[in-house]
Design an enzyme around this catalytic site. Structure first.
Site: not given
Ligand code: PEP
Length: 252
Positions: A9, A11, A96, A98, A168, A174, A213
């Site tokens: 992803n 972003k 997601h 976000e 997630e 993040g 992460s």
């Molecule tokens: C994501 O945005 O879907 C995600 C898992 O981000 P990160 O791996 O940076 O935590």
């Protein structure tokens, strides 16, 4: 037998030059891996055409990070599932955290997006997960249950045939904090059992990714858990060597 998947992803990162450099490294790196695992990148809309051209003959699929629930019309700034088809997308991320938190997407809106994607042959990568506050107040399962219920009510359990779920935990996205393999496994199993209540065969087959992460250093132990079928990768998907190493961890 369900298939593993590692999806990046991106972003709101990248530009034409950076994307070209990243994909120029990913294509040969990932072509060396077996095709029992699927690989994909979900990129910002403006880059879909160049990503499509670059990945046309590679073993990496591509997709978007959001889609409108509407077919067409006066929805300024929105992009429809049909438009994503024009650029050969296989996947689209829906729900997601976000988007849920920053843009107020409700469970119902996410379910409508999921349905719109499937109607046009796209595989939705449905994100579910709890905030830290929800985990601390012991409501993780209830939150995820509600997120899933919205999908199963609107689209039906059969829709799981053409979907990917990504667990997630919001507190792990993040932040550098990863769920332990056991914490993630417990929720993955909970999700699979929830689907199994309606259709055990489909539940056994649905691909459930972990996201939050994931790094080259922790991917292998996460992906080794029985109900974790790969990952949705944010930050580490922007670094070619890291993303390739995570893809390798999924097929080892
Ligand atoms: C994501 O945005 O879907 C995600 C898992 O981000 P990160 O791996 O940076 O935590």
């Amino acid at each position: 037998m369900r298939k593993k998947l590692v999806a990046g992803n991106w972003k709101m990162h990248g530009n034409l030059n950076e994307n070209d450099a990243l994909l120029s490294a990913l294509v040969p790196g990932i072509s060396a891996l077996d095709n029992k695992t699927g690989y994909a990148v979900c990129v910002p809309y403006p880059y879909l055409a160049t990503v499509q051209a670059k990945l046309q003959n590679a073993n990496i699929k591509w997709g978007a990070q959001n889609v409108s629930q509407h077919e067409k019309g006066a929805y300024t700034g929105e992009v429809s599932a049909d438009m994503l088809n024009d650029f050969g997308c296989s996947y689209v991320i829906v729900g997601h955290s976000e988007r849920r938190m920053l843009y107020g997407e409700s469970n119902q809106a996410v379910a409508e997006k999921y349905l719109a994607a499937q109607k046009h042959g796209l595989v939705p990568i449905l994100c579910v997960g709890e905030t830290l506050e929800q985990r601390d107040s012991d409501t993780t399962e209830q939150v995820i249950d509600e997120q899933l219920k919205a999908i199963l009510t609107l689209a039906g359990v059969d829709s799981m045939r053409n979907a990917v779920i990504a667990y997630e935990p919001v507190w792990a996205i993040g932040t550098g904090k990863t769920a332990t393999p056991q914490q993630a496994q417990d929720i993955h199993r909970f999700i699979r059992q929830g689907i199994a209540k309606q259709n055990s065969e489909l539940a056994a087959d649905v691909t459930i990714l972990y996201g939050g992460s994931v790094k080259a250093s922790n991917a292998e132990e996460l992906f080794a858990m029985p109900d974790i079928d790969g990952g949705l990768i944010g930050g580490a998907s922007l670094v070619a060597d890291d993303f390739i190493a995570i893809c390798k961890a999924a097929h080892s």
